[in-house]
Design a protein around this motif. Structure first.
Motif, short mmCIF file in Angstrom:
data_model
loop_
_atom_site.label_atom_id
_atom_site.label_comp_id
_atom_site.label_asym_id
_atom_site.label_seq_id
_atom_site.Cartn_x
_atom_site.Cartn_y
_atom_site.Cartn_z
N GLU A 154 -13.20 10.53 1.71
CA GLU A 154 -12.78 9.81 0.51
C GLU A 154 -11.76 8.71 0.78
OE1 GLU A 154 -14.69 13.52 -0.38
OE2 GLU A 154 -13.00 13.12 0.94
N TYR A 174 -5.95 5.81 -0.19
CA TYR A 174 -7.00 6.14 -1.16
C TYR A 174 -6.93 5.22 -2.36
CZ TYR A 174 -7.25 10.14 1.80
OH TYR A 174 -7.38 10.92 2.91
N ASP A 175 -8.07 5.04 -2.99
CA ASP A 175 -8.13 4.27 -4.23
C ASP A 175 -7.44 5.03 -5.35
OD1 ASP A 175 -9.62 2.17 -3.09
OD2 ASP A 175 -11.49 3.27 -3.41
N ARG A 207 -9.94 5.32 1.94
CA ARG A 207 -10.32 3.91 2.00
C ARG A 207 -10.07 3.37 3.40
NH1 ARG A 207 -6.76 1.89 -1.53
NH2 ARG A 207 -5.39 1.07 0.05
N ASP A 228 0.18 2.66 -3.48
CA ASP A 228 -1.01 3.50 -3.33
C ASP A 228 -0.61 4.89 -2.86
OD1 ASP A 228 -2.41 1.21 -3.90
OD2 ASP A 228 -3.09 0.86 -1.86
N HIS A 280 0.82 -1.20 0.00
CA HIS A 280 0.00 0.00 0.00
C HIS A 280 0.86 1.26 0.00
CE1 HIS A 280 -3.82 -1.96 0.28
NE2 HIS A 280 -3.45 -2.63 1.35
N MET A 284 -11.82 1.64 8.46
CA MET A 284 -12.17 1.50 7.05
C MET A 284 -13.38 2.37 6.79
SD MET A 284 -11.40 -2.43 6.03
CE MET A 284 -11.67 -2.01 4.34
#
Length: 164
Positions: free
Chosen positions: A116, A76-77, A118, A20, A16, A163
């Motif tokens: 926003e 975040y996505d 995740r 990410d 991650h 989450m």
């Protein structure tokens, strides 16, 4: 929002943080700043589960990290990649960059994250120290510290993992 156990996230943390986008945020809901980060660690020290982040004194977020006992690290996505790029290259001192990207701040246990996100780590600052430039290999200094502005290391104890 749902709380999760560290073990669930621990397995994929390295992936991650390297692949990410993540933000470190410090301050209160009425006065905070955030910035994109690419360096972080998760682990255990002094019998406490922790996240370690690095912030340069030249960054506006540094002031908030120094003035507050809590901070967050949020992930975040990929669809937020452009927004996190903007948040990492603009100073909150100059404009309301969170508003510019359309994020929505939320208060989480004495700190701030964003709707926003995740996942958010809520962290209590338990240690900080400036990197000692005399102990860094020259090849690393040449690559990352041409400006001689060395990071400060912050260790935060994980109080919650949420989450969204």
């Amino acid at each position: 929002m749902k709380k999760i156990e560290l073990k669930f996230y621990e397995e994929n943390f390295a992936q991650h943080i390297t692949k990410d986008a993540a933000l470190v945020t410090a301050g209160t809901i009425n006065n905070y700043n955030t910035m994109t980060i690419g360096w972080a660690h998760i682990g255990n020290i002094w019998g406490r589960e922790t996240v370690i982040v690095y912030v340069r004194p030249s960054r506006y977020t540094y002031k908030f990290m120094e003035e507050n006992d809590y901070f967050t690290v949020s992930f975040y996505d990929n669809n937020h990649k452009k927004a996190l790029g903007f948040l990492g290259t603009r100073s909150g001192k100059d404009l309301d960059k969170v508003k510019e990207v359309g994020f929505h701040a939320i208060e989480l246990n004495n700190s701030v994250s964003f709707q926003e996100a995740r996942i958010t780590f809520v962290l209590k600052k338990i240690y900080h120290q400036d990197l000692d430039s005399s102990l860094i290999l020259n090849e690393i200094k040449d690559k990352y510290y041409k400006d001689n502005c060395y990071h400060r290391v912050y260790i935060g104890e994980i109080e919650e993992i949420i989450m969204h």
